[in-house]
Write a protein that holds these residues in place. Sequence first.
Motif, PDB file in Angstrom:
ATOM      1  N   GLN A   3       0.850  -1.198   0.000  1.00 46.74           N
ATOM      2  CA  GLN A   3       0.000   0.000   0.000  1.00 46.74           C
ATOM      3  C   GLN A   3       0.878   1.236   0.000  1.00 46.74           C
ATOM      4  O   GLN A   3       1.872   1.300   0.730  1.00 46.74           O
ATOM      5  CB  GLN A   3      -0.916   0.014   1.220  1.00 46.74           C
ATOM      6  CG  GLN A   3      -2.154  -0.829   1.064  1.00 46.74           C
ATOM      7  CD  GLN A   3      -3.214  -0.492   2.111  1.00 46.74           C
ATOM      8  OE1 GLN A   3      -2.906  -0.319   3.276  1.00 46.74           O
ATOM      9  NE2 GLN A   3      -4.457  -0.392   1.672  1.00 46.74           N
ATOM     10  N   LEU A   4       0.496   2.197  -0.813  1.00 43.86           N
ATOM     11  CA  LEU A   4       1.166   3.489  -0.865  1.00 43.86           C
ATOM     12  C   LEU A   4       0.103   4.546  -0.644  1.00 43.86           C
ATOM     13  O   LEU A   4      -0.835   4.654  -1.427  1.00 43.86           O
ATOM     14  CB  LEU A   4       1.850   3.689  -2.220  1.00 43.86           C
ATOM     15  CG  LEU A   4       2.879   2.639  -2.625  1.00 43.86           C
ATOM     16  CD1 LEU A   4       3.320   2.851  -4.070  1.00 43.86           C
ATOM     17  CD2 LEU A   4       4.085   2.667  -1.696  1.00 43.86           C
ATOM     18  N   VAL A   5       0.243   5.309   0.423  1.00 44.97           N
ATOM     19  CA  VAL A   5      -0.773   6.294   0.772  1.00 44.97           C
ATOM     20  C   VAL A   5      -0.173   7.686   0.642  1.00 44.97           C
ATOM     21  O   VAL A   5       0.728   8.055   1.403  1.00 44.97           O
ATOM     22  CB  VAL A   5      -1.301   6.068   2.195  1.00 44.97           C
ATOM     23  CG1 VAL A   5      -2.346   7.111   2.543  1.00 44.97           C
ATOM     24  CG2 VAL A   5      -1.886   4.661   2.320  1.00 44.97           C
ATOM     25  N   GLU A   6      -0.712   8.425  -0.315  1.00 46.34           N
ATOM     26  CA  GLU A   6      -0.216   9.775  -0.566  1.00 46.34           C
ATOM     27  C   GLU A   6      -1.006  10.801   0.240  1.00 46.34           C
ATOM     28  O   GLU A   6      -2.217  10.616   0.474  1.00 46.34           O
ATOM     29  CB  GLU A   6      -0.333  10.125  -2.056  1.00 46.34           C
ATOM     30  CG  GLU A   6       0.383   9.168  -2.982  1.00 46.34           C
ATOM     31  CD  GLU A   6      -0.514   8.090  -3.552  1.00 46.34           C
ATOM     32  OE1 GLU A   6      -0.147   7.496  -4.593  1.00 46.34           O
ATOM     33  OE2 GLU A   6      -1.594   7.835  -2.967  1.00 46.34           O
ATOM     34  N   SER A   7      -0.339  11.867   0.631  1.00 43.81           N
ATOM     35  CA  SER A   7      -0.994  12.974   1.319  1.00 43.81           C
ATOM     36  C   SER A   7      -0.169  14.238   1.123  1.00 43.81           C
ATOM     37  O   SER A   7       0.946  14.192   0.588  1.00 43.81           O
ATOM     38  CB  SER A   7      -1.159  12.671   2.810  1.00 43.81           C
ATOM     39  OG  SER A   7       0.110  12.566   3.436  1.00 43.81           O
ATOM     40  N   GLY A   8      -0.734  15.354   1.573  1.00 46.14           N
ATOM     41  CA  GLY A   8       0.005  16.609   1.518  1.00 46.14           C
ATOM     42  C   GLY A   8      -0.428  17.568   0.428  1.00 46.14           C
ATOM     43  O   GLY A   8       0.052  18.702   0.371  1.00 46.14           O
ATOM     44  N   GLY A   9      -1.314  17.112  -0.441  1.00 50.85           N
ATOM     45  CA  GLY A   9      -1.785  17.996  -1.500  1.00 50.85           C
ATOM     46  C   GLY A   9      -2.690  19.081  -0.953  1.00 50.85           C
ATOM     47  O   GLY A   9      -3.052  19.097   0.224  1.00 50.85           O
ATOM     48  N   GLY A  10      -3.058  19.999  -1.833  1.00 50.13           N
ATOM     49  CA  GLY A  10      -3.951  21.077  -1.423  1.00 50.13           C
ATOM     50  C   GLY A  10      -4.061  22.137  -2.484  1.00 50.13           C
ATOM     51  O   GLY A  10      -3.559  21.979  -3.608  1.00 50.13           O
ATOM     52  N   LEU A  11      -4.734  23.212  -2.114  1.00 51.74           N
ATOM     53  CA  LEU A  11      -4.914  24.369  -2.997  1.00 51.74           C
ATOM     54  C   LEU A  11      -3.965  25.467  -2.550  1.00 51.74           C
ATOM     55  O   LEU A  11      -4.021  25.905  -1.394  1.00 51.74           O
ATOM     56  CB  LEU A  11      -6.366  24.849  -2.925  1.00 51.74           C
ATOM     57  CG  LEU A  11      -6.690  26.163  -3.639  1.00 51.74           C
ATOM     58  CD1 LEU A  11      -6.441  26.039  -5.135  1.00 51.74           C
ATOM     59  CD2 LEU A  11      -8.131  26.572  -3.366  1.00 51.74           C
ATOM     60  N   VAL A  12      -3.088  25.879  -3.469  1.00 51.90           N
ATOM     61  CA  VAL A  12      -2.110  26.912  -3.161  1.00 51.90           C
ATOM     62  C   VAL A  12      -2.065  27.918  -4.302  1.00 51.90           C
ATOM     63  O   VAL A  12      -2.636  27.686  -5.371  1.00 51.90           O
ATOM     64  CB  VAL A  12      -0.706  26.326  -2.926  1.00 51.90           C
ATOM     65  CG1 VAL A  12      -0.686  25.395  -1.719  1.00 51.90           C
ATOM     66  CG2 VAL A  12      -0.213  25.601  -4.174  1.00 51.90           C
ATOM     67  N   GLN A  13      -1.350  28.996  -4.062  1.00 47.78           N
ATOM     68  CA  GLN A  13      -1.167  30.008  -5.100  1.00 47.78           C
ATOM     69  C   GLN A  13       0.163  29.791  -5.821  1.00 47.78           C
ATOM     70  O   GLN A  13       1.084  29.167  -5.270  1.00 47.78           O
ATOM     71  CB  GLN A  13      -1.199  31.398  -4.486  1.00 47.78           C
ATOM     72  CG  GLN A  13      -2.565  31.799  -3.932  1.00 47.78           C
ATOM     73  CD  GLN A  13      -2.603  33.250  -3.500  1.00 47.78           C
ATOM     74  OE1 GLN A  13      -1.600  33.816  -3.070  1.00 47.78           O
ATOM     75  NE2 GLN A  13      -3.778  33.870  -3.610  1.00 47.78           N
TER      76      GLN A  13
END
Length: 126
Positions: A3-13
């Motif tokens: 399993q590979l669980v990605e995180s840390g994304g978001g909405l930025v400028q």
Amino acid sequence: QVQLVESGGGLVQAGDSLKLLCVASGLSISRYTMGWFRQTPGKDRQFVAGLNWDNRRTKYADSVLGRFTISKDNAKNTVYLQMNSLKPEDSAVYYCAKQRFPNGVVTSRAIDFEFSGQGTQVTVSS
């Protein structure tokens, strides 16, 4: 089961930074070359960055060279992607991947990798 669980994304400028994480289970990343890919709707998955299993070689897409850095912490079984100077064209779903076989040399071909996560969305506004 890997399993590979990605995180840390978001909405930025535009111009901002983000750090993506990929926590692996079911394997030891110390033995596998790891990579980050990204995908936008209607397009194929695109190579972003790769890190050799022995931490001695990295590979980057031309579009992110000098702005993104891939790294890993074997003790935490976690791969990172530090993204600086983000641009709207960096917007995509980002996926972490492992090479199919251990101890391989880093490549940029998606066919050499296995994907098992849901990805993390990165959106960069102008």
